[in-house]
Motif scaffolding. Structure first.
Motif, PDB file in Angstrom:
ATOM      1  N   LEU A 106       0.824  -1.210   0.000  1.00 26.38           N
ATOM      2  CA  LEU A 106       0.000   0.000   0.000  1.00 26.38           C
ATOM      3  C   LEU A 106       0.857   1.258   0.000  1.00 26.38           C
ATOM      4  N   TRP A 131       1.846   7.379  -4.593  1.00 28.26           N
ATOM      5  CA  TRP A 131       1.128   7.864  -5.770  1.00 28.26           C
ATOM      6  C   TRP A 131       0.192   8.990  -5.355  1.00 28.26           C
ATOM      7  N   LEU A 132      -0.509   8.740  -4.271  1.00 28.45           N
ATOM      8  CA  LEU A 132      -1.458   9.702  -3.742  1.00 28.45           C
ATOM      9  C   LEU A 132      -0.755  10.979  -3.298  1.00 28.45           C
ATOM     10  N   LEU A 171      -9.940  11.960  -4.488  1.00 29.24           N
ATOM     11  CA  LEU A 171      -8.823  11.166  -3.975  1.00 29.24           C
ATOM     12  C   LEU A 171      -8.827  11.132  -2.451  1.00 29.24           C
ATOM     13  N   GLN A 172      -9.586  12.019  -1.865  1.00 30.47           N
ATOM     14  CA  GLN A 172      -9.719  12.025  -0.408  1.00 30.47           C
ATOM     15  C   GLN A 172     -10.264  10.693   0.090  1.00 30.47           C
ATOM     16  N   LEU A 223       0.736   2.923  -3.270  1.00 31.22           N
ATOM     17  CA  LEU A 223      -0.483   3.710  -3.413  1.00 31.22           C
ATOM     18  C   LEU A 223      -0.332   5.046  -2.684  1.00 31.22           C
ATOM     19  N   TRP A 259      -4.836  19.438  -2.934  1.00 30.27           N
ATOM     20  CA  TRP A 259      -6.074  19.342  -2.192  1.00 30.27           C
ATOM     21  C   TRP A 259      -6.457  20.646  -1.544  1.00 30.27           C
ATOM     22  N   LEU A 274      -9.855   7.815  -1.243  1.00 31.12           N
ATOM     23  CA  LEU A 274      -8.748   6.870  -1.308  1.00 31.12           C
ATOM     24  C   LEU A 274      -7.817   7.071  -0.115  1.00 31.12           C
ATOM     25  N   LYS A 275      -7.557   8.330   0.152  1.00 31.94           N
ATOM     26  CA  LYS A 275      -6.686   8.692   1.268  1.00 31.94           C
ATOM     27  C   LYS A 275      -7.203   8.142   2.592  1.00 31.94           C
ATOM     28  N   GLU A 306      -1.435  15.193  -3.452  1.00 34.35           N
ATOM     29  CA  GLU A 306      -1.887  15.738  -2.183  1.00 34.35           C
ATOM     30  C   GLU A 306      -1.760  17.259  -2.109  1.00 34.35           C
ATOM     31  N   TRP A 338      -9.312   5.711   3.015  1.00 30.21           N
ATOM     32  CA  TRP A 338      -9.271   4.246   2.969  1.00 30.21           C
ATOM     33  C   TRP A 338      -7.882   3.774   3.373  1.00 30.21           C
ATOM     34  N   LEU A 339      -6.899   4.427   2.783  1.00 26.36           N
ATOM     35  CA  LEU A 339      -5.504   4.084   3.033  1.00 26.36           C
ATOM     36  C   LEU A 339      -5.141   4.338   4.483  1.00 26.36           C
ATOM     37  N   TYR A 366      -6.791   3.954   7.089  1.00 26.01           N
ATOM     38  CA  TYR A 366      -7.196   2.861   7.955  1.00 26.01           C
ATOM     39  C   TYR A 366      -6.073   1.839   8.134  1.00 26.01           C
TER      40      TYR A 366
END
Lengths: 108, 108
Positions: free
Chosen positions: A78, A84-85, B78-79, A81, A92, B81-82, A89, B84-85, B87
């Motif tokens: 992860l 990538w995110l 993408l928030q 991921l 945002w 996803l963020k 960021e 989720w990640l 967690y």
DNA sequence: TTGACATGAAACCAAAAGGTGTCATATAAT
DNA sequence: ATTATATGACACCTTTTGGTTTCATGTCAA
């Protein structure tokens, strides 16, 4: 680094809702296939396939114990991921990124 | 909040490498379809489909300017996803999570 | 040793994904 | 007006996905 061994990468692996559920299920608990599939309305075989895809992406590890195969969560992939995110960021809508954009601003 | 309007969510949208490339291309630059498709070995029609999927996930917004349709990046989805990640972040291999697992440990 | 479990493997299927090419339409440009 | 450009909308095709059922195999329990 993080070269995807199989043909499934982490992005594809987490695209499916069932697979995301499986990952959540495995949080803190190593579980055999049948216990996992008990939580889903699909067949054990289908769950098994999902597990293989997750394993290819490195998100779960298997361990054979007697006649059962136990799966556990592996969060390390992860990281890819996450990074990538991380690239996006700064775009945002929050105080920090707003400040950044103000400082670096050269847009209209 | 973030209720997925179409049938494509953000997880599915970013699963495809081409779509991730499109997103990267749109960083800082609003672009019309033909300019975007110029960066890929596939047809404009195919790129257009990818754009629609990204739009359904809310990751791009379109704006019609004369005869062209310009797309721009929209990072807000993408928030999801963020979070989720987020967690799983506590399970990563670092000092804190190692300590956690030691304290809560009840495995063999 | 004889069943009863737990799983993997294989064959098969319908639907979705990712492409293509063609055509229609709206907007510039000459 | 006429032509070229930019794009959307279709129709169509092939491969992948997510599922199923059936069968084989290995392991535990009586």
């Amino acid at each position: 680094m993080a070269l995807p061994s199989g043909k499934h990468d982490v992005f594809q692996a987490i695209a499916d809702p069932t697979r995301r559920e499986v990952l959540k299920l495995l949080t803190d608990h190593e579980m055999p296939v049948s216990a996992i599939s008990g939580h889903f309305p699909i067949t054990r075989t289908a769950v098994s396939k999902h597990l293989r895809i997750l394993a290819e992406a490195g998100l779960v590890k298997e361990r054979k114990v007697g006649r059962e195969t136990r799966y556990r969560l592996e969060t390390q992939p992860l990281q890819e991921l996450k990074s990538w995110l991380n690239y996006y960021e700064r775009y945002w809508e929050n105080k920090l990124s707003a400040l950044q954009r103000f400082v670096e601003s050269d847009e209209e």
